[in-house]
Design an enzyme around this catalytic site. Sequence first.
Site, PDB file in Angstrom:
ATOM      1  N   ASP A  34       0.866  -1.185   0.000  1.00 25.54           N
ATOM      2  CA  ASP A  34       0.000   0.000   0.000  1.00 25.54           C
ATOM      3  C   ASP A  34       0.902   1.236   0.000  1.00 25.54           C
ATOM      4  OD1 ASP A  34      -2.309   1.533   0.058  1.00 25.54           O
ATOM      5  OD2 ASP A  34      -3.143   0.561   1.825  1.00 25.54           O
ATOM      6  N   GLU A  36       0.150   4.628   1.880  1.00 28.05           N
ATOM      7  CA  GLU A  36       0.115   5.611   2.976  1.00 28.05           C
ATOM      8  C   GLU A  36       1.148   5.331   4.057  1.00 28.05           C
ATOM      9  OE1 GLU A  36      -2.450   4.104   1.620  1.00 28.05           O
ATOM     10  OE2 GLU A  36      -3.979   5.565   1.085  1.00 28.05           O
ATOM     11  N   HIS A  86      -2.574  -0.165  -3.727  1.00 30.67           N
ATOM     12  CA  HIS A  86      -3.017   1.197  -3.392  1.00 30.67           C
ATOM     13  C   HIS A  86      -3.819   1.847  -4.535  1.00 30.67           C
ATOM     14  CE1 HIS A  86      -3.059   5.268  -1.880  1.00 30.67           C
ATOM     15  NE2 HIS A  86      -2.599   5.681  -3.046  1.00 30.67           N
ATOM     16  N   HIS A 130      -1.608   1.230   6.641  1.00 32.67           N
ATOM     17  CA  HIS A 130      -2.048   2.396   7.424  1.00 32.67           C
ATOM     18  C   HIS A 130      -3.146   1.979   8.397  1.00 32.67           C
ATOM     19  CE1 HIS A 130      -5.563   2.289   4.848  1.00 32.67           C
ATOM     20  NE2 HIS A 130      -4.716   2.106   3.848  1.00 32.67           N
ATOM     21  N   HIS A 142      -8.003   5.037   7.134  1.00 31.32           N
ATOM     22  CA  HIS A 142      -9.224   4.719   6.379  1.00 31.32           C
ATOM     23  C   HIS A 142      -9.244   3.215   6.147  1.00 31.32           C
ATOM     24  CE1 HIS A 142      -6.279   4.820   3.104  1.00 31.32           C
ATOM     25  NE2 HIS A 142      -7.066   3.946   2.506  1.00 31.32           N
ATOM     26  N   GLU A 160      -7.740  -2.632   6.845  1.00 38.12           N
ATOM     27  CA  GLU A 160      -7.289  -3.419   5.691  1.00 38.12           C
ATOM     28  C   GLU A 160      -6.355  -4.555   6.122  1.00 38.12           C
ATOM     29  OE1 GLU A 160      -5.690  -0.474   3.001  1.00 38.12           O
ATOM     30  OE2 GLU A 160      -7.573   0.638   3.037  1.00 38.12           O
TER      31      GLU A 160
HETATM   32 ZN   LIG Z   1      -5.001   1.259   2.013  1.00 37.69          ZN
END
Ligand SMILES: [Zn+2]
Length: 296
Positions: A34, A36, A86, A130, A142, A160
């Site tokens: 990902d 972030e 991502h 993240h 998120h 996630e």
């Molecule tokens: Zn993500």
Amino acid sequence: MRNARTLLFGVTLFVAVAPAVAHAQARKVYISVDMEGISGVNGDNQTSAAGAEYGRARKLMAEDANAAIRGAFDGGATEVVVNDSHGSQRNLLPEDLDPRVRLISHSFKRHGMMEGLDSTYDAVIFVGYHAKAGSPRGVFAHTGSGVLRDLQINGLSVGEGGMNALFARWYGVPVVMVTGDDVAVEEQRATVPNVRGVVVKRAINSRAVELRPLAETRREIQEAAKSAVASARKTPPERLARYTVRMEMRDPTIPEVAAAFREIRLVNPSTVEFSRESMPDAYRLIRVLYRFINTD
Ligand SMILES: [Zn+2]
């Protein structure tokens, strides 16, 4: 003489055992990347293609991925597959990656961040993860996309990393390592208590961060991946009879559309619930609901 004989015995033993050990350590490693939680990433003009600093961020993403890839091979991996996880899932450029890996690219996938994982793999690594939706301090916290307020699977609130860990568990493939900010790494322990974590930055709040030196985090990612892969042990698949998913959205538009499907129950105007008999099936529907319903 005595010492020499001991030495000779040691050498003979090593030679006899080495082929078996090498065989046992043949390892297929899956790395989901990902953005972030990547070393050095901390601005929202970095994480989408239209952002002014996106070009920088995708290079940073490749560098953390490469550190994990090097470590995986150092730790005995014989095959490494990287899944771009991502947004558009077309951030990693094959020319920027370690030439030994294969790259899964583009977001039109049934299983998104875990596309292609199955029981032939020996270990899973999460890079750049993240915090989940609603975490007050995690950078860019998120889950899935901006539409979710909370995601629960069998009553457990997951982000996630948690959702993806349940997916890996269905196939009996251990999640051996996660990198990200301190909140993301800590949250991962709710589903994988002894996961090896590399904290590449400290979240001060949901935007500001204290970034660690890039050379240092990349070295640490490589070393952690090496030992995580070397010590990975497959587990029996964990297949629950039922995966009940509750998705609380930020507004009622997606639930209004989703309620058209008979198996999706409206719990309240902004929350839906459904059940599936396998985690991959549940994952697929979660993804449809947060990503592929457009209510603009
Ligand atoms: Zn993500």
